[in-house]
Scaffold this motif. Structure first.
Motif, PDB file in Angstrom:
ATOM      1  N   HIS A   1      46.635  59.287  49.373  1.00 57.90           N
ATOM      2  CA  HIS A   1      47.283  58.493  48.321  1.00 57.90           C
ATOM      3  C   HIS A   1      46.555  57.193  47.986  1.00 57.90           C
ATOM      4  O   HIS A   1      46.728  56.656  46.888  1.00 57.90           O
ATOM      5  CB  HIS A   1      48.722  58.133  48.733  1.00 57.90           C
ATOM      6  N   TRP A   2      45.762  56.655  48.932  1.00 54.00           N
ATOM      7  CA  TRP A   2      45.321  55.264  48.802  1.00 54.00           C
ATOM      8  C   TRP A   2      43.801  55.090  48.819  1.00 54.00           C
ATOM      9  O   TRP A   2      43.082  55.809  49.522  1.00 54.00           O
ATOM     10  CB  TRP A   2      45.924  54.421  49.931  1.00 54.00           C
ATOM     11  N   LEU A   3      43.371  54.068  48.026  1.00 56.78           N
ATOM     12  CA  LEU A   3      41.974  53.640  47.973  1.00 56.78           C
ATOM     13  C   LEU A   3      41.891  52.162  48.314  1.00 56.78           C
ATOM     14  O   LEU A   3      42.847  51.412  48.107  1.00 56.78           O
ATOM     15  CB  LEU A   3      41.381  53.837  46.567  1.00 56.78           C
ATOM     16  N   VAL A   4      40.723  51.745  48.822  1.00 57.71           N
ATOM     17  CA  VAL A   4      40.435  50.332  49.053  1.00 57.71           C
ATOM     18  C   VAL A   4      39.306  49.923  48.123  1.00 57.71           C
ATOM     19  O   VAL A   4      38.301  50.641  47.999  1.00 57.71           O
ATOM     20  CB  VAL A   4      40.019  50.074  50.518  1.00 57.71           C
ATOM     21  N   THR A   5      39.440  48.788  47.455  1.00 61.47           N
ATOM     22  CA  THR A   5      38.394  48.270  46.588  1.00 61.47           C
ATOM     23  C   THR A   5      38.372  46.750  46.690  1.00 61.47           C
ATOM     24  O   THR A   5      39.031  46.178  47.575  1.00 61.47           O
ATOM     25  CB  THR A   5      38.596  48.747  45.132  1.00 61.47           C
ATOM     26  N   ALA A   6      37.627  46.096  45.815  1.00 62.67           N
ATOM     27  CA  ALA A   6      37.530  44.634  45.823  1.00 62.67           C
ATOM     28  C   ALA A   6      38.542  44.036  44.849  1.00 62.67           C
ATOM     29  O   ALA A   6      38.778  44.583  43.768  1.00 62.67           O
ATOM     30  CB  ALA A   6      36.122  44.196  45.447  1.00 62.67           C
TER      31      ALA A   6
ATOM     32  N   LYS B   1      48.811  54.846  40.213  1.00 60.02           N
ATOM     33  CA  LYS B   1      50.247  54.530  40.174  1.00 60.02           C
ATOM     34  C   LYS B   1      50.463  53.028  40.253  1.00 60.02           C
ATOM     35  O   LYS B   1      51.287  52.459  39.549  1.00 60.02           O
ATOM     36  CB  LYS B   1      50.951  55.237  41.329  1.00 60.02           C
ATOM     37  N   GLN B   2      49.723  52.364  41.147  1.00 59.63           N
ATOM     38  CA  GLN B   2      49.832  50.904  41.266  1.00 59.63           C
ATOM     39  C   GLN B   2      48.556  50.320  41.852  1.00 59.63           C
ATOM     40  O   GLN B   2      47.758  51.016  42.485  1.00 59.63           O
ATOM     41  CB  GLN B   2      51.025  50.506  42.137  1.00 59.63           C
ATOM     42  N   ILE B   3      48.367  49.020  41.601  1.00 58.02           N
ATOM     43  CA  ILE B   3      47.243  48.258  42.147  1.00 58.02           C
ATOM     44  C   ILE B   3      47.818  47.047  42.867  1.00 58.02           C
ATOM     45  O   ILE B   3      48.647  46.313  42.312  1.00 58.02           O
ATOM     46  CB  ILE B   3      46.275  47.797  41.041  1.00 58.02           C
ATOM     47  N   ILE B   4      47.391  46.845  44.115  1.00 57.43           N
ATOM     48  CA  ILE B   4      47.866  45.706  44.902  1.00 57.43           C
ATOM     49  C   ILE B   4      46.664  44.848  45.280  1.00 57.43           C
ATOM     50  O   ILE B   4      45.863  45.231  46.140  1.00 57.43           O
ATOM     51  CB  ILE B   4      48.598  46.158  46.184  1.00 57.43           C
ATOM     52  N   SER B   5      46.527  43.720  44.622  1.00 60.29           N
ATOM     53  CA  SER B   5      45.440  42.797  44.952  1.00 60.29           C
ATOM     54  C   SER B   5      45.925  41.860  46.055  1.00 60.29           C
ATOM     55  O   SER B   5      47.117  41.513  46.129  1.00 60.29           O
ATOM     56  CB  SER B   5      45.046  41.998  43.712  1.00 60.29           C
TER      57      SER B   5
ATOM     58  N   ASN C   1      39.081  36.633  50.700  1.00 58.78           N
ATOM     59  CA  ASN C   1      40.144  37.655  50.657  1.00 58.78           C
ATOM     60  C   ASN C   1      39.936  38.645  49.512  1.00 58.78           C
ATOM     61  O   ASN C   1      40.884  39.075  48.859  1.00 58.78           O
ATOM     62  CB  ASN C   1      41.529  36.989  50.520  1.00 58.78           C
ATOM     63  N   ASP C   2      38.681  39.031  49.301  1.00 61.34           N
ATOM     64  CA  ASP C   2      38.330  39.889  48.159  1.00 61.34           C
ATOM     65  C   ASP C   2      38.578  41.358  48.497  1.00 61.34           C
ATOM     66  O   ASP C   2      37.662  42.134  48.770  1.00 61.34           O
ATOM     67  CB  ASP C   2      36.858  39.655  47.789  1.00 61.34           C
ATOM     68  N   ILE C   3      39.834  41.740  48.463  1.00 65.13           N
ATOM     69  CA  ILE C   3      40.202  43.119  48.792  1.00 65.13           C
ATOM     70  C   ILE C   3      41.439  43.513  47.999  1.00 65.13           C
ATOM     71  O   ILE C   3      42.307  42.671  47.703  1.00 65.13           O
ATOM     72  CB  ILE C   3      40.444  43.285  50.314  1.00 65.13           C
ATOM     73  N   ALA C   4      41.519  44.776  47.594  1.00 63.05           N
ATOM     74  CA  ALA C   4      42.662  45.289  46.834  1.00 63.05           C
ATOM     75  C   ALA C   4      42.899  46.738  47.205  1.00 63.05           C
ATOM     76  O   ALA C   4      42.000  47.427  47.713  1.00 63.05           O
ATOM     77  CB  ALA C   4      42.408  45.154  45.333  1.00 63.05           C
ATOM     78  N   LEU C   5      44.125  47.189  46.960  1.00 64.66           N
ATOM     79  CA  LEU C   5      44.523  48.573  47.239  1.00 64.66           C
ATOM     80  C   LEU C   5      44.915  49.258  45.942  1.00 64.66           C
ATOM     81  O   LEU C   5      45.476  48.628  45.038  1.00 64.66           O
ATOM     82  CB  LEU C   5      45.699  48.600  48.209  1.00 64.66           C
ATOM     83  N   MET C   6      44.601  50.549  45.846  1.00 66.45           N
ATOM     84  CA  MET C   6      44.975  51.341  44.684  1.00 66.45           C
ATOM     85  C   MET C   6      45.722  52.578  45.157  1.00 66.45           C
ATOM     86  O   MET C   6      45.247  53.280  46.055  1.00 66.45           O
ATOM     87  CB  MET C   6      43.740  51.772  43.892  1.00 66.45           C
ATOM     88  N   GLU C   7      46.877  52.852  44.567  1.00 71.84           N
ATOM     89  CA  GLU C   7      47.629  54.062  44.898  1.00 71.84           C
ATOM     90  C   GLU C   7      47.437  55.080  43.796  1.00 71.84           C
ATOM     91  O   GLU C   7      47.626  54.783  42.606  1.00 71.84           O
ATOM     92  CB  GLU C   7      49.121  53.758  45.070  1.00 71.84           C
ATOM     93  N   LEU C   8      47.056  56.308  44.173  1.00 72.70           N
ATOM     94  CA  LEU C   8      46.885  57.383  43.209  1.00 72.70           C
ATOM     95  C   LEU C   8      48.234  57.862  42.707  1.00 72.70           C
ATOM     96  O   LEU C   8      49.231  57.787  43.432  1.00 72.70           O
ATOM     97  CB  LEU C   8      46.117  58.551  43.844  1.00 72.70           C
TER      98      LEU C   8
END
Length: 848
Positions: A644-649, A689-693, A704-711
């Motif tokens: 479900h989840w990705l990690v990005t900047a 579905k959502q982006i969590i910075s 703290n340059d990290i974010a999560l993305m939910e498919l």
């Protein structure tokens, strides 16, 4: 005949080998040495009894030795081939059940027995031979010979068998040979691979395939693709082509257990498993993009497969066809003229055939010289990787032999005239991918216009001289240098990038770059907080460092005090082992260190030959994601951590005046992608579905340059789509360790992008050194890495993409590409978000 009753008998040692230097001293009292009178009757009787007892004992020992002692024998199998020059091949010889086959086979085995009888070392142990097959040319016989050898005599028999050609010659020069005797030439013999005669095999399969023109046949492991191949099985496929053709074997799938000691496929340039004619041994899982096409030298080929009782895999499938000898891929050499041109080894980039000799004659304009550069150079064999004399496969230029694996473009040769001769030779065993070469005419007086000429004649940009990187390949661009103030000046005269200072690796070669690093004295250990304590305090149960680092890796299971550096199991007990997660060993009592370990592994067996700034193999980094803006294209990278989840900047998902990057609807996600704009069957396209910075992301400092993305829906894993392992908060990514950066090279501003996924090996840089280099901009949540090998300018890692760190057989997500030059261009370290610092936040938001 009982094989155990034959063979060497006991031969008592001779007593003649006296030490002649020993002398007997004269007695001081001769009377004491005078003979006494003979013994009485009682003494005589006692003497007779003793003598009889000794004789009985010796007789018993001899009887035991010859009849009851266990005669330990070892089964030895040898395979070989011989060309029968006074016979003509018949089609019936292909059928082992034909009368013609049996008649000729009987004659061959009879003469083999005679041949072995010429060697005292072989005749004693010989059991018998079987002819396995015949092929054309005039007639080539392939056979197996069995010997029962006393333990300890194996080496002597091996040596005797190595002179098989001499034994054949001896037999054929014998007077009074029958007139119908076979005449043998081209004798080849070697011990059979012991794995092919394992006593654990329960199943044996033999297949035969004769290729035809304009037809493509197929061979595959039993059960493929519906079920795994069987256990404890030996299989062989005998492949033939018509006369004046060669076999072409093209694998589209190769998926075996990783360890070749267990399951493997071996291919021979023969119809029997002769080790001196083995072409390749394979195991593991190869990407479909990996070239796995092989050509035989003649019109036969043998494919063998052996499996053990554990871990069976899908197996393999290969296409079989025949190619006319002399056609493209099977021939090479010739005349090359003009100002520039190129040529390759036969069948490149696939494997060249064994037993081949090619010669090219290159000629350019009069007054010019020929410069030859090898863009690719792969000529290595098992056990010959570091050989300097090139006794196996080689390229010869100007009388100089070249072999092994060489970095791209580093092998260059220049002629002294307008002509050059190039020879390529491959022996009868083990093949490789070969070479891709280009030639050009150059001015002898100025061979490198406006460039620096290396000692090996390679031309490089003048700006690359004395920059700390071995651009020439022979270090000639880094000798006799004057370093600038931003470089490390090594005592041996080399210049090295400052960010290599104090990383625990001796880059200078004389440890100049590892001096004055605030290290501890001899007999002390350096704590994680840089404090020095006696090495005697390591694992003494007391926290002498103050941060608990002297109590790590102590071998204790669950009685370790929990600190910020110790791994905490699910049951809240701590262990002292560093980086225990997913290493294949259960260290936690509850096994939690080995849970959720279906991650961080490429399913394919990837080549270790290519290092730095090169195309990645398909499926080599299956967690790599390409983030596209709808209607625009690729702008950032990301990593898969779960279905479900990705990690990005975080900086990838910040709104600007034109685009709302923070909104899920802005993005399209491509998983399993290798080449941009090439959406094959392996690629899966998803929406978000959502982006969590991260709430504390600082757009000025990139902290703290990290974010999560939910498919919007879970992705199904495949060979090309898999997650990378998330490290525990205590995971130690040590300075100096090699890590991988990957990406397509795009920047968020829309800069130039690479079409094919790029990879480069980089090295983790000392935090304080990096902070000095970057003028105090590095926070505790940032990690620095620089390029280990030079020449990767073209590789710019994507923002948001992974910094992948090897840990055992898996990759862990060490960092997220944040700022600086993403692929760590020369002398400019890349800056990455340290994932371990955000492990708790990731768990809170995603449950992963």
């Amino acid at each position: 005949m009982d094989y155990m009753d034959s063979g060497l008998r006991y031969t008592p040692k001779s007593d003649k080998d006296w030490d002649t230097s020993v002398q007997f001293l004269p007695a001081s009292d001769n009377k004491k040495l005078e003979k006494k009178k003979g013994p009485g009757k009682i003494g005589a009787v006692i003497g007779v009894v003793i003598f009889a007892a000794v004789v009985a004992l010796m007789t018993g020992l001899l009887v035991w030795h010859f009849h009851f002692r266990k005669d330990v024998r070892v089964k030895k199998m040898y395979s070989g081939s011989m060309r029968i020059t006074n016979q003509v091949f018949e089609d019936a010889y292909e059928n082992t059940n034909s009368t013609e086959f049996k008649a000729l086979a009987k004659q061959v085995t009879s003469q083999l027995k005679t041949i072995y009888s010429k060697s005292p070392q072989l005749s004693k142990y010989y059991v018998g031979s079987t002819v396995q097959a015949f092929s054309e040319g005039s007639v080539v016989a392939y056979y197996l010979s069995e010997f029962r050898v006393p333990a300890g005599q194996e080496a002597a028999v091996d040596k005797a068998m190595s002179s098989m050609e001499k034994l054949v010659d001896k037999e054929q020069r014998t007077l009074f040979r029958p007139g119908n005797s076979l005449v043998f030439e081209d004798v080849v013999s070697s011990a059979l691979d012991a794995r092919l005669i394992s006593t654990s095999f329960r199943n044996f399969f033999n297949f035969a395939e004769h290729a035809r023109s304009n037809e493509v046949g197929q061979i595959q492991s039993p059960g493929f693709p519906d079920r795994p191949y069987p256990s404890n099985t030996f299989i062989q496929w005998r492949l033939r082509a018509d006369h004046n053709y060669v076999i072409k074997l093209d694998f589209d799938t190769m998926n075996l257990e990783e360890d070749c000691k267990n399951d493997f496929v071996k291919i021979y340039d023969s119809l029997v498993a002769i080790e001196s004619l083995v072409m390749v041994e394979m195991c593991g899982y190869f990407s479909p993009s990996e070239p796995l096409t092989f050509l035989s030298s003649g019109n036969v080929m043998l494919v063998t497969m052996a499996t053990n009782d554990k871990k069976n895999f899908p197996g393999f499938r290969a296409r079989v066809s025949q190619v006319r000898r002399g056609s493209k891929g099977t021939s090479c050499g010739g005349q090359l003229t003009g100002e520039r041109g190129s040529f390759t080894s036969p069948n490149f980039p696939n494997y060249y055939p064994p037993h081949i000799l090619c010669q090219w004659s290159i000629q350019v304009s009069a007054g010019k010289a020929v410069k030859l550069t090898f863009k690719k150079f792969f000529l290595s064999e098992p056990g010959q990787e570091n050989q300097k004399d090139c006794r196996k496969d080689y390229v010869e230029v100007n009388g100089k032999k070249l072999c092994g694996d060489q970095p791209e473009g580093t092998v260059t040769e220049t002629s002294n005239s307008n002509k050059m001769e190039v020879r390529f030779f491959s022996d009868s065993s083990y093949v490789d991918q070969g070479f891709d070469a280009e030639f050009e005419a150059i001015d002898v007086k100025d061979p490198c216009p406006k460039q620096f000429q290396c000692k090996n004649k390679r031309c490089i940009k003048s700006a690359l001289r004395c920059d700390g990187w071995n651009d020439c390949g022979d270090m000639s661009d880094e000798l006799n240098c004057k370093c600038n103030s931003k470089d490390i000046t090594c005592k041996n005269g080399l210049c090295k990038p400052m960010f290599w200072k104090c990383d625990g690796v001796d880059d200078c070669g004389d440890r100049t770059d590892e001096q004055n690093c605030g290290g501890c004295k001899s007999g002390q250990i350096t704590c994680k907080n840089s404090k020095c304590v006696s090495e005697k305090t390591h694992c003494d149960g007391r926290d002498d460092c103050g941060d608990g680092s002297d109590e790590l890796d102590c071998g204790r299971a669950s009685d370790t005090r929990c600190t910020d550096l110790t791994y905490k199991c699910k049951n809240n007990k701590c262990i002292s082992k560093v980086n225990p997660e997913c290493d294949g060993t259960q260290d936690c009592e509850d096994g939690s260190d080995e849970e959720n370990c279906d991650c961080g592994r490429s399913m394919f067996k990837t080549s270790s030959r290519i290092v730095g700034g090169q195309d990645a193999e398909e499926g080599e980094f299956p967690w790599q994601v390409s983030l596209h803006i709808k209607g625009y294209g690729h702008v950032c990278g990301a990593s898969i951590i779960s279905p479900h989840w990705l990690v990005t900047a975080a900086h990838c998902v910040q709104d600007d005046g034109r685009t709302r990057f923070s909104q899920p609807g802005t993005w399209e996600v491509y998983l399993g992608l290798h080449t941009q704009r090439k959406i094959g069957n392996a690629v899966v396209k998803k929406n978000l579905k959502q982006i969590i910075s991260h709430p504390n992301y600082n757009s000025f400092t990139y902290d703290n340059d990290i974010a999560l993305m939910e498919l919007d829906s879970p992705v199904t894993y495949s060979d090309y789509i898999r997650p990378i392992c998330l490290p525990a908060p205590q995971h130690d990514f040590a300075t100096g360790n090699n890590v991988w950066i990957t990406g397509w090279g795009a920047t968020r501003e829309g800069g130039f992008a690479a079409t094919v996924l790029q990879k480069a090996k980089v090295r983790i840089i000392n935090h304080s050194v990096c902070n000095d280099l970057m003028e105090g901009q590095i926070t505790s949540r940032m990690l620095c890495a620089g390029v280990l090998s030079g020449g990767v300018d073209a590789c710019q890692g994507d923002s948001g993409g992974p910094l992948s760190s090897p840990g055992g057989s898996r990759m862990f997500l060490a960092g997220v590409v944040s700022w600086g030059d993403g692929c760590a261009r020369r002398n400019k370290p890349g800056i990455y978000t340290t994932v371990t610092k955000f492990r708790g936040w990731i768990k809170e938001k995603t449950g992963v």
